[in-house]
Design an enzyme around this catalytic site. Structure first.
Site, PDB file in Angstrom:
ATOM      1  N   TYR A  15      37.707  49.087  41.857  1.00 56.48           N
ATOM      2  CA  TYR A  15      38.260  49.362  43.195  1.00 56.48           C
ATOM      3  C   TYR A  15      38.077  50.821  43.584  1.00 56.48           C
ATOM      4  CZ  TYR A  15      40.563  45.167  41.458  1.00 56.48           C
ATOM      5  OH  TYR A  15      40.813  43.950  40.893  1.00 56.48           O
ATOM      6  N   TYR A 143      47.683  37.026  43.569  1.00 55.08           N
ATOM      7  CA  TYR A 143      46.451  37.598  42.996  1.00 55.08           C
ATOM      8  C   TYR A 143      46.069  36.767  41.776  1.00 55.08           C
ATOM      9  CZ  TYR A 143      43.057  40.473  40.674  1.00 55.08           C
ATOM     10  OH  TYR A 143      41.904  40.900  40.067  1.00 55.08           O
ATOM     11  N   ASP A 248      49.800  30.780  36.955  1.00 55.29           N
ATOM     12  CA  ASP A 248      49.024  31.925  36.480  1.00 55.29           C
ATOM     13  C   ASP A 248      50.017  32.947  35.927  1.00 55.29           C
ATOM     14  OD1 ASP A 248      47.592  34.210  36.097  1.00 55.29           O
ATOM     15  OD2 ASP A 248      46.569  34.183  38.041  1.00 55.29           O
ATOM     16  N   LYS A 277      45.832  39.251  29.846  1.00 54.02           N
ATOM     17  CA  LYS A 277      46.408  40.597  29.778  1.00 54.02           C
ATOM     18  C   LYS A 277      47.120  40.928  28.454  1.00 54.02           C
ATOM     19  CE  LYS A 277      46.289  42.223  34.441  1.00 54.02           C
ATOM     20  NZ  LYS A 277      46.121  41.287  35.558  1.00 54.02           N
TER      21      LYS A 277
HETATM   22  C1  PLP Z   1      44.958  40.552  36.120  1.00 51.60           C
HETATM   23  C2  PLP Z   1      45.187  39.188  36.629  1.00 51.60           C
HETATM   24  C3  PLP Z   1      44.144  38.251  36.680  1.00 51.60           C
HETATM   25  C4  PLP Z   1      42.713  38.582  36.310  1.00 51.60           C
HETATM   26  O1  PLP Z   1      42.572  38.952  34.978  1.00 51.60           O
HETATM   27  P1  PLP Z   1      41.251  39.759  34.502  1.00 51.60           P
HETATM   28  O2  PLP Z   1      41.410  39.854  33.032  1.00 51.60           O
HETATM   29  O3  PLP Z   1      41.317  41.089  35.205  1.00 51.60           O
HETATM   30  O4  PLP Z   1      40.079  38.974  34.936  1.00 51.60           O
HETATM   31  C5  PLP Z   1      44.458  36.974  37.130  1.00 51.60           C
HETATM   32  N1  PLP Z   1      45.697  36.644  37.497  1.00 51.60           N
HETATM   33  C6  PLP Z   1      46.722  37.518  37.460  1.00 51.60           C
HETATM   34  C7  PLP Z   1      48.084  37.077  37.857  1.00 51.60           C
HETATM   35  C8  PLP Z   1      46.502  38.833  37.043  1.00 51.60           C
HETATM   36  O5  PLP Z   1      47.500  39.715  37.045  1.00 51.60           O
END
Ligand code: PLP
Length: 428
Positions: A15, A143, A248, A277
Site C-alpha cells: 500500500y 476485509y 474469516d 496471521k
Molecule cells: C490479513 C487478513 C487477510 C489476508 O491475509 P494475508 O495473509 O495478508 O493474505 C484476510 N482476512 C482478514 C480478516 C485479514 O485480517
C-alpha cells in the site's frame, strides 16, 4: 547506493507509492515486543507486525521448533506425502476448534485461505445440486485479503474497488451491523439489523453460495466491533436458505478479542473457517481453511470428488512446526490473563482521548485499542515519531490503533497508550 536507497529504488512495499515510497525504517532485529533499527534505535512493535506476533518476536519455543524442523526437513510436497508437523498442528487445531469443524486445508497466506473457502462453498453448492449458487453476500466494512476473489468481498470503499471497477465480480453488500457488543440485543429484525439479510436471502438465495464475514471485529476495513448475536441470527437465516457461512478469523483468531476465537463470543460454528496471521505467532507465513464434516463429505462425494486446489508449498513443515509450537504456548493459557490485563489497561489509558474534540470514538476489545478520529490520520506522522517515541504504530483511515503482543509489559503498554493519545492530540 545505501541499503535504504536500493530499497526505495527497487522494492515494492504494501500500500505504498513505488516511485515515492517516503522514509523507511531499516530493521535488523526483532525480539519480544522490540524492533531494533540498523542504527540501534529501538521501537515497541505495537502492531505485532500486522497482528501476528502474539507471543512477541523470536519466541524461544517457536524458534527452537523451527530450528529442529529445519535440520530434519524444511519442505516436501504434500501430494501423496504427509509428515508429523502437519499432523501435530492439525491435532492441536482440532482440539481447540468447536466439534464438527475438523477438516483442515493448509495454505501459505490468509488471502489464499479465503480463496479456498470461497471455492469450497461453490463446489459444495454444485455437489448439492445448486449449480446457480456462485455469488457471495457480505457486510460493508469488511476485509478478506488482496487476491482477486477475496478482494471482491472487501468493503468496496476502503477496499478501493473503484481501482478495479468493472473487473471484480459483483457481490451482495449488506449494511454493517450497527449494534455494539455492549448494547442490548433486540430480537426484532427491524431493530437488530438482520432484516436486510433476511430480505436478500428471500429474494436471491438461489444465486448465493455463502455469507462471508469477520466475526465481531472488522479489522483492516475499519477496526469496528459489532454485537455477537448478529452472527447467531445470520447463521440461522443462512441455514434456513441453504446458504453456507464462512467466518474469516484471520485477524481475530488465537485470543486477540479475549476469546480464543471471536466466534466463541457468539457460540456459533460456521461451515468454513479461515485462519492465518497469528497461527505461527508471527514467525512465518501460513494459513488454514477449516471445513465442517458436512462440507468435506459433499465435496468428497460429488461427481468431481476432489477439491481442485493445491498450493505448491501446502503444509510446509517449517510453518507447521512454528504453528504447533505457537498453539502449545496458547494451550498453556497465560494469554487469557494477559489479554484481560491489556484490555483493562487500554480502557483506562485511552479514555482521556474521548475528551478531544477531534476524536470520534475510543473503543477497546481484548488486546485491540482504537482511537477513531473525525478525520483521516496521516500515517507519516506516526512513522516519523516512532524512533523518538519508541513506539511503532501504523494508523490507517481515521484510526489510530494498537494490537500489541500479548506478552507486552504494563510499562511498555503505557508508552503505547501515551503515543496513541499524543497522536490523537495532534502531536507532530
Ligand atoms: C490479513 C487478513 C487477510 C489476508 O491475509 P494475508 O495473509 O495478508 O493474505 C484476510 N482476512 C482478514 C480478516 C485479514 O485480517
Amino acid at each position: 547506493m545505501t541499503p535504504l536507497e536500493f530499497d526505495a529504488r527497487h522494492l515494492w512495499h504494501p500500500y505504498t507509492n513505488v516511485t515515492e515510497p517516503g522514509p523507511m525504517h531499516l530493521i535488523d532485529q526483532a525480539e519480544g515486543v522490540w524492533l531494533t533499527r540498523a542504527d540501534g534505535t529501538r521501537m515497541i512493535d505495537a502492531m505485532s507486525s500486522w497482528w501476528c506476533a502474539i507471543h512477541g518476536h523470536r519466541h524461544p519455543a517457536i524458534v527452537r521448533a523451527m530450528h529442529q524442523q529445519l535440520d530434519w526437513m524444511p519442505h516436501v510436497m504434500f501430494g501423496g506425502l504427509t509428515h508429523q508437523p502437519a499432523i501435530d498442528l492439525g491435532e492441536r487445531l482440532v482440539a481447540m476448534l468447536p466439534p464438527g469443524l475438523d477438516r483442515i486445508f493448509y495454505s501459505d497466506s490468509g488471502s489464499v485461505a479465503v480463496e479456498v473457502a470461497l471455492e469450497m462453498a461453490v463446489q459444495v453448492q454444485r455437489a448439492r445440486g445448486h449449480g446457480a449458487r456462485s455469488e457471495f453476500v457480505t457486510i460493508r466494512g469488511g476485509y478478506h485479503g488482496d487476491t482477486w476473489k477475496a478482494m471482491s468481498v472487501c468493503d468496496p470503499v476502503t477496499g478501493m474497488h473503484s481501482l478495479f471497477s468493472g473487473a471484480l465480480s459483483i457481490q451482495h453488500f449488506l449494511p454493517r451491523p450497527t449494534l455494539r457488543p455492549e448494547e442490548n440485543w433486540p430480537e426484532d429484525p427491524a431493530q437488530n439489523g438482520l432484516a436486510a439479510l433476511e430480505a436478500l436471502l428471500r429474494a436471491k438465495a438461489d444465486r448465493i453460495a455463502a455469507l462471508i464475514v469477520e466475526p465481531v471485529v472488522q479489522g483492516a476495513g475499519g477496526m469496528r466491533f459489532y454485537h455477537p448475536a448478529w452472527l447467531r441470527g445470520a447463521k440461522a437465516l443462512c441455514e434456513a436458505h441453504g446458504v453456507l457461512v464462512i467466518f474469516d478469523e484471520i485477524a481475530t483468531g488465537f485470543g486477540r478479542t479475549g476469546q480464543m476465537f471471536a466466534m466463541d463470543h457468539a457460540g456459533v460454528t460456521p461451515d468454513i473457517l479461515c485462519l492465518g496471521k497469528a497461527l505461527t505467532g508471527g514467525h512465518i507465513s501460513f494459513a488454514a481453511t477449516v471445513a465442517s464434516g458436512a462440507v468435506a463429505k459433499s465435496i468428497g462425494q460429488s461427481a468431481a470428488g476432489v477439491f481442485m486446489h493445491g498450493p505448491t508449498y501446502m503444509a510446509n513443515p517449517l510453518a507447521c512446526a512454528a504453528g504447533a509450537a505457537s498453539l502449545s504456548l496458547l494451550a498453556e493459557g497465560a494469554w487469557q490473563r494477559q489479554v484481560r490485563q491489556i484490555e483493562a489497561q487500554l480502557r483506562a489509558e485511552l479514555a482521556p482521548a474521548r475528551a478531544l474534540p477531534q476524536v470520534r470514538e475510543v473503543r477497546v476489545m481484548g488486546a485491540i485499542g482504537v482511537i477513531e478520529m473525525a478525520h483521516p490520520v496521516d500515517p507519516r506522522i506516526a512513522h516519523a515519531r516512532a524512533p523518538r517515541s519508541g513506539v511503532w504504530l501504523r494508523p490507517f483511515g481515521r484510526n489510530i490503533y494498537c494490537m500489541p503482543p500479548f506478552t507486552i509489559a504494563p510499562d511498555d503498554l503505557s508508552r503505547v497508550s501515551a503515543e496513541m493519545n499524543a497522536l490523537a492530540g495532534g502531536a507532530t
